[in-house]
Motif scaffolding. Sequence first.
Motif, PDB file in Angstrom:
ATOM      1  N   THR A   1       0.824  -1.214   0.000  1.00 45.89           N
ATOM      2  CA  THR A   1       0.000   0.000   0.000  1.00 45.89           C
ATOM      3  C   THR A   1       0.857   1.262   0.000  1.00 45.89           C
ATOM      4  OG1 THR A   1      -1.851  -1.119   1.079  1.00 45.89           O
ATOM      5  CG2 THR A   1      -1.772   1.284   1.263  1.00 45.89           C
ATOM      6  N   LYS A   2       1.865   1.308   0.849  1.00 47.49           N
ATOM      7  CA  LYS A   2       2.716   2.511   0.939  1.00 47.49           C
ATOM      8  C   LYS A   2       3.445   2.752  -0.383  1.00 47.49           C
ATOM      9  CE  LYS A   2       6.334   4.587   3.778  1.00 47.49           C
ATOM     10  NZ  LYS A   2       5.790   5.850   4.190  1.00 47.49           N
ATOM     11  N   ALA A   3       3.954   1.700  -0.999  1.00 47.64           N
ATOM     12  CA  ALA A   3       4.651   1.844  -2.283  1.00 47.64           C
ATOM     13  C   ALA A   3       3.690   2.317  -3.370  1.00 47.64           C
ATOM     14  CB  ALA A   3       5.293   0.513  -2.686  1.00 47.64           C
ATOM     15  N   VAL A   4       2.474   1.793  -3.364  1.00 47.49           N
ATOM     16  CA  VAL A   4       1.476   2.213  -4.351  1.00 47.49           C
ATOM     17  C   VAL A   4       1.162   3.693  -4.171  1.00 47.49           C
ATOM     18  CG1 VAL A   4      -0.965   1.988  -4.984  1.00 47.49           C
ATOM     19  CG2 VAL A   4       0.452  -0.054  -4.773  1.00 47.49           C
ATOM     20  N   LEU A   5       0.960   4.112  -2.934  1.00 47.02           N
ATOM     21  CA  LEU A   5       0.659   5.525  -2.684  1.00 47.02           C
ATOM     22  C   LEU A   5       1.816   6.428  -3.100  1.00 47.02           C
ATOM     23  CD1 LEU A   5      -1.185   5.212   0.743  1.00 47.02           C
ATOM     24  CD2 LEU A   5      -2.187   5.709  -1.505  1.00 47.02           C
TER      25      LEU A   5
ATOM     26  N   SER B   1       1.601   9.264  -6.016  1.00 41.76           N
ATOM     27  CA  SER B   1       2.005  10.656  -5.784  1.00 41.76           C
ATOM     28  C   SER B   1       2.972  11.130  -6.863  1.00 41.76           C
ATOM     29  CB  SER B   1       2.642  10.810  -4.401  1.00 41.76           C
ATOM     30  OG  SER B   1       1.673  10.616  -3.404  1.00 41.76           O
ATOM     31  N   ARG B   2       3.914  10.256  -7.235  1.00 41.58           N
ATOM     32  CA  ARG B   2       4.859  10.607  -8.305  1.00 41.58           C
ATOM     33  C   ARG B   2       4.121  10.784  -9.641  1.00 41.58           C
ATOM     34  NH1 ARG B   2       8.216   6.859  -5.798  1.00 41.58           N
ATOM     35  NH2 ARG B   2       7.842   5.286  -7.385  1.00 41.58           N
ATOM     36  N   ALA B   3       3.169   9.898  -9.920  1.00 43.83           N
ATOM     37  CA  ALA B   3       2.413   9.991 -11.180  1.00 43.83           C
ATOM     38  C   ALA B   3       1.583  11.271 -11.215  1.00 43.83           C
ATOM     39  CB  ALA B   3       1.522   8.763 -11.356  1.00 43.83           C
ATOM     40  N   ILE B   4       0.997  11.634 -10.094  1.00 44.99           N
ATOM     41  CA  ILE B   4       0.219  12.879 -10.024  1.00 44.99           C
ATOM     42  C   ILE B   4       1.140  14.074 -10.252  1.00 44.99           C
ATOM     43  CG2 ILE B   4      -1.074  14.384  -8.455  1.00 44.99           C
ATOM     44  CD1 ILE B   4      -2.240  11.703  -7.263  1.00 44.99           C
TER      45      ILE B   4
ATOM     46  N   ILE C   1       3.944   8.462 -18.229  1.00 40.30           N
ATOM     47  CA  ILE C   1       2.877   8.427 -17.222  1.00 40.30           C
ATOM     48  C   ILE C   1       2.041   7.167 -17.392  1.00 40.30           C
ATOM     49  CG2 ILE C   1       0.729   9.531 -16.474  1.00 40.30           C
ATOM     50  CD1 ILE C   1       2.158  12.237 -17.213  1.00 40.30           C
ATOM     51  N   ARG C   2       1.732   6.811 -18.625  1.00 39.51           N
ATOM     52  CA  ARG C   2       0.962   5.587 -18.876  1.00 39.51           C
ATOM     53  C   ARG C   2       1.710   4.376 -18.308  1.00 39.51           C
ATOM     54  NH1 ARG C   2       0.987   4.677 -24.350  1.00 39.51           N
ATOM     55  NH2 ARG C   2      -0.459   6.383 -24.675  1.00 39.51           N
ATOM     56  N   ALA C   3       3.019   4.340 -18.508  1.00 36.43           N
ATOM     57  CA  ALA C   3       3.826   3.232 -17.975  1.00 36.43           C
ATOM     58  C   ALA C   3       3.785   3.224 -16.441  1.00 36.43           C
ATOM     59  CB  ALA C   3       5.263   3.331 -18.482  1.00 36.43           C
ATOM     60  N   GLU C   4       3.856   4.404 -15.822  1.00 39.85           N
ATOM     61  CA  GLU C   4       3.781   4.489 -14.361  1.00 39.85           C
ATOM     62  C   GLU C   4       2.458   3.917 -13.857  1.00 39.85           C
ATOM     63  OE1 GLU C   4       4.169   8.687 -13.600  1.00 39.85           O
ATOM     64  OE2 GLU C   4       6.361   8.626 -13.596  1.00 39.85           O
ATOM     65  N   ILE C   5       1.367   4.306 -14.498  1.00 40.51           N
ATOM     66  CA  ILE C   5       0.036   3.846 -14.085  1.00 40.51           C
ATOM     67  C   ILE C   5      -0.101   2.338 -14.310  1.00 40.51           C
ATOM     68  CG2 ILE C   5      -2.441   4.049 -14.519  1.00 40.51           C
ATOM     69  CD1 ILE C   5      -1.130   6.467 -13.041  1.00 40.51           C
ATOM     70  N   THR C   6       0.427   1.843 -15.411  1.00 41.26           N
ATOM     71  CA  THR C   6       0.385   0.400 -15.681  1.00 41.26           C
ATOM     72  C   THR C   6       1.128  -0.361 -14.593  1.00 41.26           C
ATOM     73  OG1 THR C   6       0.181   0.728 -18.058  1.00 41.26           O
ATOM     74  CG2 THR C   6       1.046  -1.398 -17.326  1.00 41.26           C
ATOM     75  N   ASN C   7       2.280   0.141 -14.187  1.00 36.92           N
ATOM     76  CA  ASN C   7       3.055  -0.529 -13.139  1.00 36.92           C
ATOM     77  C   ASN C   7       2.331  -0.497 -11.795  1.00 36.92           C
ATOM     78  OD1 ASN C   7       5.143  -1.365 -14.798  1.00 36.92           O
ATOM     79  ND2 ASN C   7       6.266   0.539 -14.547  1.00 36.92           N
TER      80      ASN C   7
ATOM     81  N   SER D   1      -0.893  -0.428 -11.449  1.00 35.85           N
ATOM     82  CA  SER D   1      -1.991  -1.384 -11.616  1.00 35.85           C
ATOM     83  C   SER D   1      -1.513  -2.812 -11.397  1.00 35.85           C
ATOM     84  CB  SER D   1      -2.603  -1.258 -13.014  1.00 35.85           C
ATOM     85  OG  SER D   1      -3.152   0.031 -13.203  1.00 35.85           O
ATOM     86  N   LYS D   2      -0.336  -3.134 -11.900  1.00 36.77           N
ATOM     87  CA  LYS D   2       0.214  -4.480 -11.716  1.00 36.77           C
ATOM     88  C   LYS D   2       0.449  -4.790 -10.240  1.00 36.77           C
ATOM     89  CE  LYS D   2       2.718  -4.689 -16.114  1.00 36.77           C
ATOM     90  NZ  LYS D   2       4.064  -4.679 -16.718  1.00 36.77           N
ATOM     91  N   VAL D   3       0.989  -3.832  -9.507  1.00 35.10           N
ATOM     92  CA  VAL D   3       1.254  -4.042  -8.081  1.00 35.10           C
ATOM     93  C   VAL D   3      -0.063  -4.262  -7.337  1.00 35.10           C
ATOM     94  CG1 VAL D   3       2.126  -2.969  -5.955  1.00 35.10           C
ATOM     95  CG2 VAL D   3       3.427  -2.765  -8.082  1.00 35.10           C
ATOM     96  N   ILE D   4      -1.075  -3.441  -7.639  1.00 30.64           N
ATOM     97  CA  ILE D   4      -2.379  -3.582  -6.984  1.00 30.64           C
ATOM     98  C   ILE D   4      -3.001  -4.928  -7.330  1.00 30.64           C
ATOM     99  CG2 ILE D   4      -4.745  -2.704  -6.918  1.00 30.64           C
ATOM    100  CD1 ILE D   4      -3.516   0.137  -7.211  1.00 30.64           C
ATOM    101  N   LEU D   5      -2.924  -5.328  -8.594  1.00 31.80           N
ATOM    102  CA  LEU D   5      -3.489  -6.606  -9.018  1.00 31.80           C
ATOM    103  C   LEU D   5      -2.810  -7.769  -8.299  1.00 31.80           C
ATOM    104  CD1 LEU D   5      -5.351  -8.281 -10.805  1.00 31.80           C
ATOM    105  CD2 LEU D   5      -3.636  -8.087 -12.634  1.00 31.80           C
ATOM    106  N   LYS D   6      -1.482  -7.744  -8.241  1.00 37.47           N
ATOM    107  CA  LYS D   6      -0.757  -8.816  -7.551  1.00 37.47           C
ATOM    108  C   LYS D   6      -1.126  -8.867  -6.073  1.00 37.47           C
ATOM    109  CE  LYS D   6       3.187  -8.887 -10.686  1.00 37.47           C
ATOM    110  NZ  LYS D   6       4.597  -8.522 -10.866  1.00 37.47           N
ATOM    111  N   ASP D   7      -1.198  -7.705  -5.428  1.00 37.49           N
ATOM    112  CA  ASP D   7      -1.596  -7.646  -4.022  1.00 37.49           C
ATOM    113  C   ASP D   7      -3.002  -8.212  -3.840  1.00 37.49           C
ATOM    114  OD1 ASP D   7       0.241  -6.893  -2.135  1.00 37.49           O
ATOM    115  OD2 ASP D   7      -0.442  -4.817  -1.958  1.00 37.49           O
TER     116      ASP D   7
END
Length: 89
Positions: free
Chosen positions: A9-13, A17-20, A46-52, A54-60
């Motif tokens: 969760t912390k890494a995703v947040l 923040s970096r993507a924003i 930015i698209r690549a950042e969001i995709t990455n 999404s992958k972390v959230i999906l795996k979690d």
Amino acid sequence: MEKHEHEHTKAVLNRMSRAIGHMNAVKKMIEDGRDCSEVLIQLSAIRAEITNVSKVILKDHIDHCIIDAVKSGDENAIDNLKGAIDKLL
């Protein structure tokens, strides 16, 4: 709705923040009339950042929610995951 907090969760947040911040920088580039090619390259990043993210959230989600759902026989959670993957892809 149940609060979801997982291992990453912390890494995703932090990534969000970096993507924003990146999105705000691109917005400023557009406002400043920067070259379209430069803007497109940044949008691609930015698209690549969001995709990455999404992958972390999906795996979690699979590692925690779906495993728990399978153990408890919650087929609805699996159907929801399938719907989310369809929208993501």
